[in-house]
Design a protein around this motif. Structure first.
Motif, PDB file in Angstrom:
ATOM      1  N   LYS A 165       0.830  -1.214   0.000  1.00 52.49           N
ATOM      2  CA  LYS A 165       0.000   0.000   0.000  1.00 52.49           C
ATOM      3  C   LYS A 165       0.865   1.265   0.000  1.00 52.49           C
ATOM      4  CE  LYS A 165      -3.982  -0.348   0.750  1.00 52.49           C
ATOM      5  NZ  LYS A 165      -5.135  -0.522  -0.166  1.00 52.49           N
ATOM      6  N   LEU A 166       1.905   1.251   0.815  1.00 58.03           N
ATOM      7  CA  LEU A 166       2.738   2.444   0.970  1.00 58.03           C
ATOM      8  C   LEU A 166       3.486   2.804  -0.310  1.00 58.03           C
ATOM      9  CD1 LEU A 166       4.134   1.644   4.536  1.00 58.03           C
ATOM     10  CD2 LEU A 166       2.733   3.635   3.940  1.00 58.03           C
ATOM     11  N   ILE A 167       3.866   1.805  -1.108  1.00 54.98           N
ATOM     12  CA  ILE A 167       4.666   2.069  -2.299  1.00 54.98           C
ATOM     13  C   ILE A 167       3.896   2.867  -3.340  1.00 54.98           C
ATOM     14  CG2 ILE A 167       3.992  -0.082  -3.443  1.00 54.98           C
ATOM     15  CD1 ILE A 167       7.378   1.784  -3.666  1.00 54.98           C
ATOM     16  N   GLN A 168       2.565   2.882  -3.253  1.00 52.89           N
ATOM     17  CA  GLN A 168       1.777   3.609  -4.241  1.00 52.89           C
ATOM     18  C   GLN A 168       1.915   5.119  -4.127  1.00 52.89           C
ATOM     19  OE1 GLN A 168       0.573   1.696  -6.664  1.00 52.89           O
ATOM     20  NE2 GLN A 168       1.527   0.137  -5.367  1.00 52.89           N
ATOM     21  N   ASN A 169       2.305   5.598  -2.949  1.00 50.62           N
ATOM     22  CA  ASN A 169       2.380   7.040  -2.733  1.00 50.62           C
ATOM     23  C   ASN A 169       3.765   7.540  -2.309  1.00 50.62           C
ATOM     24  OD1 ASN A 169      -0.510   7.461  -3.145  1.00 50.62           O
ATOM     25  ND2 ASN A 169      -0.780   6.396  -1.195  1.00 50.62           N
ATOM     26  N   HIS A 170       4.705   6.616  -2.130  1.00 46.19           N
ATOM     27  CA  HIS A 170       6.017   7.026  -1.625  1.00 46.19           C
ATOM     28  C   HIS A 170       7.135   6.282  -2.340  1.00 46.19           C
ATOM     29  CE1 HIS A 170       3.808   9.055   1.552  1.00 46.19           C
ATOM     30  NE2 HIS A 170       3.216   7.915   1.855  1.00 46.19           N
ATOM     31  N   ASP A 171       8.310   6.882  -2.335  1.00 43.69           N
ATOM     32  CA  ASP A 171       9.483   6.288  -2.965  1.00 43.69           C
ATOM     33  C   ASP A 171       9.951   5.075  -2.156  1.00 43.69           C
ATOM     34  OD1 ASP A 171      11.886   6.722  -4.944  1.00 43.69           O
ATOM     35  OD2 ASP A 171      12.773   6.377  -2.959  1.00 43.69           O
ATOM     36  N   ALA A 172      10.317   3.989  -2.858  1.00 40.45           N
ATOM     37  CA  ALA A 172      10.708   2.746  -2.194  1.00 40.45           C
ATOM     38  C   ALA A 172      11.940   2.937  -1.309  1.00 40.45           C
ATOM     39  CB  ALA A 172      10.982   1.665  -3.238  1.00 40.45           C
ATOM     40  N   THR A 173      12.887   3.749  -1.772  1.00 39.00           N
ATOM     41  CA  THR A 173      14.103   3.980  -0.993  1.00 39.00           C
ATOM     42  C   THR A 173      13.797   4.703   0.303  1.00 39.00           C
ATOM     43  OG1 THR A 173      15.289   4.215  -3.096  1.00 39.00           O
ATOM     44  CG2 THR A 173      16.452   4.884  -1.100  1.00 39.00           C
ATOM     45  N   VAL A 174      12.947   5.709   0.235  1.00 34.75           N
ATOM     46  CA  VAL A 174      12.574   6.478   1.434  1.00 34.75           C
ATOM     47  C   VAL A 174      11.783   5.600   2.398  1.00 34.75           C
ATOM     48  CG1 VAL A 174      11.302   8.485   2.276  1.00 34.75           C
ATOM     49  CG2 VAL A 174      12.605   8.644   0.142  1.00 34.75           C
ATOM     50  N   ILE A 175      10.871   4.782   1.859  1.00 32.47           N
ATOM     51  CA  ILE A 175      10.117   3.856   2.698  1.00 32.47           C
ATOM     52  C   ILE A 175      11.064   2.954   3.479  1.00 32.47           C
ATOM     53  CG2 ILE A 175       8.660   1.772   2.622  1.00 32.47           C
ATOM     54  CD1 ILE A 175       7.106   3.037   0.362  1.00 32.47           C
ATOM     55  N   SER A 176      12.001   2.345   2.768  1.00 36.89           N
ATOM     56  CA  SER A 176      12.933   1.417   3.404  1.00 36.89           C
ATOM     57  C   SER A 176      13.811   2.123   4.436  1.00 36.89           C
ATOM     58  CB  SER A 176      13.817   0.751   2.342  1.00 36.89           C
ATOM     59  OG  SER A 176      13.033   0.052   1.405  1.00 36.89           O
ATOM     60  N   PHE A 177      14.252   3.340   4.126  1.00 36.94           N
ATOM     61  CA  PHE A 177      15.110   4.094   5.037  1.00 36.94           C
ATOM     62  C   PHE A 177      14.425   4.305   6.388  1.00 36.94           C
ATOM     63  CE2 PHE A 177      16.127   8.376   6.716  1.00 36.94           C
ATOM     64  CZ  PHE A 177      17.440   8.138   7.112  1.00 36.94           C
ATOM     65  N   TYR A 178      13.199   4.797   6.366  1.00 34.98           N
ATOM     66  CA  TYR A 178      12.490   5.055   7.621  1.00 34.98           C
ATOM     67  C   TYR A 178      12.138   3.754   8.357  1.00 34.98           C
ATOM     68  CZ  TYR A 178      12.043  10.055   6.693  1.00 34.98           C
ATOM     69  OH  TYR A 178      12.318  11.394   6.496  1.00 34.98           O
TER      70      TYR A 178
END
Length: 305
Positions: free
Chosen positions: A166-179
């Protein structure tokens, strides 16, 4: 569209191969499971921080999404801790074989997360995989504790995979993984502080452990995890989870040649592994034929999470 999906499938199989090697590294690194995960997430977050700066990406995410990322980070940390602990109390082959249950759990939970109907063949393939796992478990009962830790690990893995879908639809994968990695480090650090685990010896690793940890954090985590999140723009979490069932096959083969005797299993074990492999191939064939009957994550309702 079909070419994009094909590229995503190829990328996913490369990722799963790397994950198979991750289990080998977990068996070779000679520190506790929770320490492995702490170092892994900290170093991976550092690698991603440099990458985000280099690519001039934005670190900004809405507060609502940030809170979700924190929770997913906790799930990921617990998933990896139970994963490496399962390897330490059993072995790579047993731990990875239990991961085949991921497809079954995903076939049940994904429709709840994404508001689509349960597909009969997803459940059917999940049941076949359970049968393959049953063949493994009936002859390898000495590793029951490792199987239970691996079972907890894969349930957590399905949950964070669905949430990241769900999160990948609105956010960059790298930023998601970082946080998510930072959140994991935070939660494990709190636990370590209460348990007084941050001693001088904790920060002293052998040269061999450092080298293995850097490989684990960079290639097997910073790259592979981020890439796995990215492919979910084109592939469903169920397909990701089912393809991940090739991880035991890749990991078992690698373990046999790298680690040796400890990883040699019974004939029934390998029959079960072949059943898993065939199931993954059949799923890919059916997914290709039904085409649009199975919506990619980018086309399903994103208001459910």
């Amino acid at each position: 569209m079909q070419n994009d999906k094909l590229k995503s499938y190829i990328s996913l199989h490369l990722i799963v191969f790397i994950w198979g090697f991750t289990a080998i590294l977990g068996a070779l690194i000679t520190i506790t499971a929770d320490a492995i995960v702490w170092y892994r997430m900290l170093l991976a977050a550092a690698f991603l921080f440099v990458f985000i700066i280099f690519k001039k990406k934005s670190f900004r995410v809405p507060l609502n999404s940030f809170l979700k990322l924190i929770f997913v980070g906790f799930l990921i940390a617990m998933h990896w801790i139970t994963f490496f602990h399962a390897i330490h109390v059993s072995n790579v082959s047993i731990t990875l074989s239990v991961f085949s249950l991921g497809a079954f759990f995903a076939s049940i939970l994904e429709p709840l997360f994404y508001g689509r109907k349960v597909l009969w063949y997803e459940v059917f393939f999940g049941v076949i995989i359970i049968a393959g796992l049953a063949m493994i478990m009936k002859v390898e009962v000495n590793y029951l504790s490792g199987m239970l830790y691996a079972l907890v690990s894969i349930i957590l893995g399905v949950l964070f995979t669905l949430m990241n879908g769900k999160l990948i639809q609105n956010h960059d994968a790298t930023v998601i993984s970082f946080y998510e990695f930072l959140a994991g480090v935070f939660f494990i650090s709190i636990y370590f502080l209460f348990e007084n685990k941050f001693t001088a010896d904790f920060f002293v690793l052998s040269y061999n452990n450092w080298m293995l940890m850097i490989i684990l954090a960079s290639i097997c985590t910073a790259y592979a995890f981020t890439a796995s999140v990215k492919v979910m723009k084109k592939l469903s979490p169920y397909t990701v989870m089912l393809t991940t069932n090739l991880e035991p096959v890749y990991g078992i083969i690698l373990a046999y040649f790298i680690i040796g005797g400890k990883e040699k299993m019974s004939f029934s074990f390998y029959i079960g592994a072949v059943i898993i492999l065939i199931t993954v191939i059949l799923n890919a064939i059916i997914k290709h034929k039904v085409g649009k009957k199975v919506q990619p994550i980018s086309e399903v309702n994103s208001d459910l999470m």
